[in-house]
Design a protein around this motif. Sequence first.
Motif, PDB file in Angstrom:
ATOM      1  N   ILE A  17      11.409 -35.782  -1.042  1.00 46.90           N
ATOM      2  CA  ILE A  17      10.755 -36.846  -1.400  1.00 46.90           C
ATOM      3  C   ILE A  17       9.585 -36.476  -1.608  1.00 46.90           C
ATOM      4  N   SER A  18       8.802 -35.746  -0.536  1.00 45.44           N
ATOM      5  CA  SER A  18       7.424 -35.232  -0.664  1.00 45.44           C
ATOM      6  C   SER A  18       7.549 -34.185  -1.947  1.00 45.44           C
ATOM      7  N   ILE A  36       5.362 -33.170  -7.777  1.00 50.57           N
ATOM      8  CA  ILE A  36       5.716 -32.495  -9.113  1.00 50.57           C
ATOM      9  C   ILE A  36       5.402 -33.340 -10.373  1.00 50.57           C
ATOM     10  N   ALA A  37       4.764 -32.619 -11.222  1.00 46.73           N
ATOM     11  CA  ALA A  37       4.347 -33.576 -12.608  1.00 46.73           C
ATOM     12  C   ALA A  37       5.518 -33.302 -13.457  1.00 46.73           C
ATOM     13  N   VAL A  38       6.451 -34.220 -13.884  1.00 48.20           N
ATOM     14  CA  VAL A  38       7.445 -34.073 -14.699  1.00 48.20           C
ATOM     15  C   VAL A  38       6.930 -34.588 -16.024  1.00 48.20           C
ATOM     16  N   GLU A  39       6.838 -33.772 -17.234  1.00 51.45           N
ATOM     17  CA  GLU A  39       6.436 -34.281 -18.570  1.00 51.45           C
ATOM     18  C   GLU A  39       7.588 -34.251 -19.491  1.00 51.45           C
TER      19      GLU A  39
END
Length: 132
Positions: free
Chosen positions: A75-76, A81-84
Amino acid sequence: MPPACLIDNLNFLFFAVVYIVYYIYLCIIKLNDMATALNIKRKNIDLPVDTLQKLSIMAATQGKSLKKFIETILISKANSIAVEVSENPSPSGDPWFNDPENIASLNRGIAEMKAGKGRAYSMDEIRELLGV
């Protein structure tokens, strides 16, 4: 002193109210459990034995179960993470697809094909039409 039937009725009402409150409490707990269950997905994973042993030791040093420790790590990591998601359909990121006029043209062509107004050409037909 009140009559016995009044006392019996009051006792009945008291227990009825307690029962109703308890029933509402159980319903609220069940709704909370359902809401939590809707946000959690169960997934089985396979890990090498030595990895599980190392993770078990790390979990024990933190006073957590192995399951909770792995969940916390995952979860951490996922939250960091940035998901684009790119709206550009080109796998190579071709800038041609960034132009709204080009996308509109593609959508018109797709609509025409679905409506039966278009025609698909083979490579040989295209070469013949181009004189190549």
